[in-house]
Design a protein around this motif. Sequence first.
Motif, short mmCIF file in Angstrom:
data_model
loop_
_atom_site.label_atom_id
_atom_site.label_comp_id
_atom_site.label_asym_id
_atom_site.label_seq_id
_atom_site.Cartn_x
_atom_site.Cartn_y
_atom_site.Cartn_z
N ALA A 1 0.85 -1.21 0.00
CA ALA A 1 0.00 0.00 0.00
C ALA A 1 0.88 1.24 0.00
O ALA A 1 0.68 2.18 0.77
CB ALA A 1 -0.94 -0.01 1.20
N ALA B 1 19.32 7.51 2.47
CA ALA B 1 19.13 8.74 3.25
C ALA B 1 19.21 8.43 4.74
O ALA B 1 18.63 7.44 5.20
CB ALA B 1 17.78 9.36 2.91
N PRO C 1 8.99 11.39 1.55
CA PRO C 1 8.83 12.55 0.66
C PRO C 1 8.25 13.77 1.36
O PRO C 1 7.43 13.65 2.27
CB PRO C 1 7.86 12.04 -0.41
CG PRO C 1 7.19 10.86 0.18
CD PRO C 1 8.13 10.26 1.16
N GLY D 1 9.82 9.07 -7.35
CA GLY D 1 9.15 10.36 -7.11
C GLY D 1 7.64 10.15 -7.17
O GLY D 1 7.15 9.36 -7.99
N HIS E 1 11.23 -3.04 2.79
CA HIS E 1 11.81 -4.05 1.88
C HIS E 1 12.45 -3.40 0.66
O HIS E 1 12.10 -3.73 -0.49
CB HIS E 1 10.73 -5.07 1.43
CG HIS E 1 10.31 -6.00 2.53
ND1 HIS E 1 9.26 -6.89 2.39
CD2 HIS E 1 10.79 -6.19 3.79
CE1 HIS E 1 9.12 -7.58 3.50
NE2 HIS E 1 10.03 -7.17 4.37
N LEU E 2 13.37 -2.49 0.91
CA LEU E 2 14.10 -1.85 -0.20
C LEU E 2 15.48 -2.49 -0.27
O LEU E 2 16.24 -2.45 0.71
CB LEU E 2 14.25 -0.35 0.06
CG LEU E 2 12.94 0.41 0.30
CD1 LEU E 2 13.22 1.89 0.51
CD2 LEU E 2 11.99 0.21 -0.88
N TRP F 1 15.28 1.82 6.32
CA TRP F 1 14.55 1.81 5.04
C TRP F 1 14.45 0.39 4.50
O TRP F 1 13.39 -0.03 4.02
CB TRP F 1 15.27 2.68 4.00
CG TRP F 1 15.27 4.15 4.35
CD1 TRP F 1 16.34 4.89 4.74
CD2 TRP F 1 14.14 5.03 4.33
NE1 TRP F 1 15.94 6.19 4.98
CE2 TRP F 1 14.60 6.29 4.74
CE3 TRP F 1 12.79 4.86 4.03
CZ2 TRP F 1 13.76 7.40 4.84
CZ3 TRP F 1 11.94 5.96 4.13
CH2 TRP F 1 12.43 7.21 4.54
N TYR G 1 13.10 18.26 10.15
CA TYR G 1 13.50 17.00 9.50
C TYR G 1 14.81 17.31 8.80
O TYR G 1 14.90 18.26 8.04
CB TYR G 1 12.36 16.65 8.57
CG TYR G 1 12.51 15.74 7.36
CD1 TYR G 1 13.43 15.99 6.36
CD2 TYR G 1 11.62 14.69 7.17
CE1 TYR G 1 13.49 15.19 5.21
CE2 TYR G 1 11.67 13.89 6.02
CZ TYR G 1 12.61 14.15 5.05
OH TYR G 1 12.66 13.38 3.92
N MET H 1 6.03 6.99 1.86
CA MET H 1 5.29 8.20 2.26
C MET H 1 4.67 7.91 3.63
O MET H 1 3.45 7.92 3.81
CB MET H 1 4.20 8.46 1.21
CG MET H 1 3.51 9.78 1.31
SD MET H 1 2.02 9.75 0.30
CE MET H 1 2.60 10.42 -1.21
N GLY I 1 0.73 1.42 -5.13
CA GLY I 1 -0.23 0.38 -4.81
C GLY I 1 -1.62 0.97 -4.55
O GLY I 1 -2.63 0.51 -5.08
C1 LIG Z 1 13.73 9.90 2.14
C2 LIG Z 1 12.91 10.04 0.90
C3 LIG Z 1 12.59 11.30 0.43
C4 LIG Z 1 11.83 11.43 -0.72
N1 LIG Z 1 11.45 12.68 -1.13
C5 LIG Z 1 10.58 12.82 -2.14
C6 LIG Z 1 9.97 14.08 -2.39
O1 LIG Z 1 10.25 15.05 -1.68
N2 LIG Z 1 9.08 14.16 -3.41
C7 LIG Z 1 8.73 13.07 -4.19
O2 LIG Z 1 7.91 13.21 -5.10
N3 LIG Z 1 9.27 11.85 -3.94
C8 LIG Z 1 10.16 11.71 -2.93
N4 LIG Z 1 10.67 10.47 -2.62
C9 LIG Z 1 10.36 9.32 -3.49
C10 LIG Z 1 8.99 8.74 -3.20
O3 LIG Z 1 8.74 8.77 -1.83
C11 LIG Z 1 8.90 7.31 -3.69
O4 LIG Z 1 9.26 7.22 -5.06
C12 LIG Z 1 7.49 6.74 -3.49
O5 LIG Z 1 6.95 7.07 -2.24
C13 LIG Z 1 7.57 5.24 -3.60
O6 LIG Z 1 6.30 4.70 -3.74
P1 LIG Z 1 6.14 3.19 -4.24
O7 LIG Z 1 4.70 2.95 -4.37
O8 LIG Z 1 7.00 2.97 -5.42
O9 LIG Z 1 6.83 2.27 -3.14
P2 LIG Z 1 6.72 2.14 -1.54
O10 LIG Z 1 6.32 3.43 -0.95
O11 LIG Z 1 8.00 1.57 -1.10
O12 LIG Z 1 5.54 1.12 -1.34
C14 LIG Z 1 5.73 -0.27 -1.39
C15 LIG Z 1 4.91 -0.87 -0.27
O13 LIG Z 1 5.02 -2.29 -0.33
C16 LIG Z 1 5.07 -2.78 1.00
N5 LIG Z 1 5.63 -4.13 0.97
C17 LIG Z 1 6.90 -4.50 0.69
N6 LIG Z 1 7.02 -5.84 0.74
C18 LIG Z 1 5.80 -6.33 1.03
C19 LIG Z 1 5.27 -7.64 1.22
N7 LIG Z 1 6.04 -8.72 1.10
N8 LIG Z 1 3.96 -7.78 1.53
C20 LIG Z 1 3.16 -6.69 1.66
N9 LIG Z 1 3.61 -5.43 1.51
C21 LIG Z 1 4.90 -5.25 1.19
C22 LIG Z 1 5.93 -1.78 1.71
O14 LIG Z 1 5.79 -1.84 3.11
C23 LIG Z 1 5.39 -0.47 1.12
O15 LIG Z 1 4.29 0.01 1.86
C24 LIG Z 1 11.41 10.29 -1.44
C25 LIG Z 1 11.72 9.01 -0.97
C26 LIG Z 1 12.45 8.89 0.20
C27 LIG Z 1 12.71 7.51 0.73
#
Ligand SMILES: Cc1cc2nc3c(=O)[nH]c(=O)nc-3n(C[C@H](O)[C@H](O)[C@H](O)COP(=O)(O)OP(=O)(O)OC[C@H]3O[C@@H](n4cnc5c(N)ncnc54)[C@H](O)[C@@H]3O)c2cc1C
Length: 496
Positions: free
Chosen positions: A11, A309, A56, A475, A432-433, A427, A372, A42, A15
Amino acid sequence: MKPKKIAIIGAGTAGLATGIRLQSQGYDVTIFEKNEKVGGRMYHLEDQGFHFDVGPTIVMLPEVYKELFSYSGANPDDYIQMQLLDPLYQLHYHDGTSLTLSSNLTTLMKTLESAFPEDAQGYLAYLADIYKRYSIANAEFIDHGFLKLKDILNVKNIKDTFRLRTFNSAYRSISKFVKSEKLRQTLAFQTLYIGVSPFEGPSIYTIISMIELLYGIWYIKGGMYSMAKAMERRFLETGGTLLTSTPVSSVLIENKQAYGVSTNKQDYLFDIVVCNADFPSAVSNLIPLEHRGRYTPKKFKNMQYSSSAFIIYLGLDKKYPTTVHQIRYAKDFKKNIQDLFAPRLPDDPSFYLYSPTQIDASLAPEGKEVLYMLVPVPNREDPSFHWDETMTQAFYDKMMDRLTQIKTFQDIKDHIQVSHIYTPKTWEETFHLMHGATFGLKPILLQSNFFRPQANALPVKNLYFTGTSVHPGAGIPIVLKSAKIVSDIILKEYPL
Ligand SMILES: Cc1cc2nc3c(=O)[nH]c(=O)nc-3n(C[C@H](O)[C@H](O)[C@H](O)COP(=O)(O)OP(=O)(O)OC[C@H]3O[C@@H](n4cnc5c(N)ncnc54)[C@H](O)[C@@H]3O)c2cc1C
């Protein structure tokens, strides 16, 4: 006919967005999330009335955020309230000078003409050049996937790749337009937002600073986590099922077709599985070896991962008037960036400060402040970056000392009511990164666009991927596009 049942693993932003898109069109969607709350990176921490955005903080391209709610038949303004920030940033250079970047072009030009008189024209020329390339990238590379060989190998793509002129590094491309080292840093730093060095990354990623300067940096009332909560609310309103604290342990596959997911407690049957968990870790841990196609353990070992980070979250019992976003540049910017990918822990790091309580009192008790501090650090691929307690405490102490060297924050250590730390290890374990690489696969040329894993990356029917480490990349607005790409494929291939 019964609607197709879809499982989404994770989620995170992609997702939840995929869930909203598909559920609102009539599919029957269940999201499995390992953590107790939604949002993924997030995420949100709450302690003694202080609210911290975990990952983010910078909102770009607000219309992409809003489109998700409109698409599902809702009014975005009922879910997220956005305001344009002015100033965008305060930038502090190593020699004690600083620059306030206004979102108002008239004000900004005055600032630039006075700080960099020789570069004001070059700055405008840079914007015009990158704006043109952004228009190509947006239409030809970001908005759709590359699912079949003919999507990749065609004359138009090859032409567009050359029109993007992406082969240079971001820094070199900027340097052609502006001479001042400070202004170059100002426009180049942002490639770190997707975890790639400006001295290495494809020059197209200078679009990040262009987007900030031309379209603004926005703030969502209540902080970034309001977006995650709004997506959760909309998903549930459209009738979706959300199972938190439910980690998936494997994807069920037979005859090269996905037919469900397994948790440690039971199997769940579905017609389609969409994986939002970050691609390298998800494939390595949830997909049986024989179904991984070309994404073998060796392939993942050879792929490159973004930086990570180290973040300190402080709840302060005193107000510290500053700006919402600040960047403090290292004395030797280039060395600082090289250290990140050497990898070495930077000795004199650049860092970023975020204080949303400057404009949003709802995030802290009255008269108090949230701060932060994000320090870009190497990922954990090299085992010396174990981030055990000793290493974490030492780096925390170092960065707190660095903070107290700033006049505004010189007494900050006496006013810490609560503090939390996220290291690359946090992280890796929490979301799971792989290697704790906060921005997933590093977007070097050979891991971008058609070279990045696509929504249909594995040779398994009914199985799709979305999120940061698949095309188009990292992003929030970009992973929202990834959710749109995967949802559109499903709508086309499994019509209702
Ligand atoms: C420190 C930091 C600062 C950032 N700053 C910015 C910003 O200022 N602006 C911006 O636009 N972007 C920013 N980003 C980038 C942005 O946050 C990410 O690209 C985005 O949030 C990632 O979303 P996602 O859906 O790809 O993955 P994720 O957010 O990683 O979601 C994946 C989900 O899968 C879950 N999961 C993993 N394995 C399993 C499993 N086996 N079973 C069930 N669930 C599972 C995880 O717990 C997680 O909730 C930042 C990222 C970070 C880390």
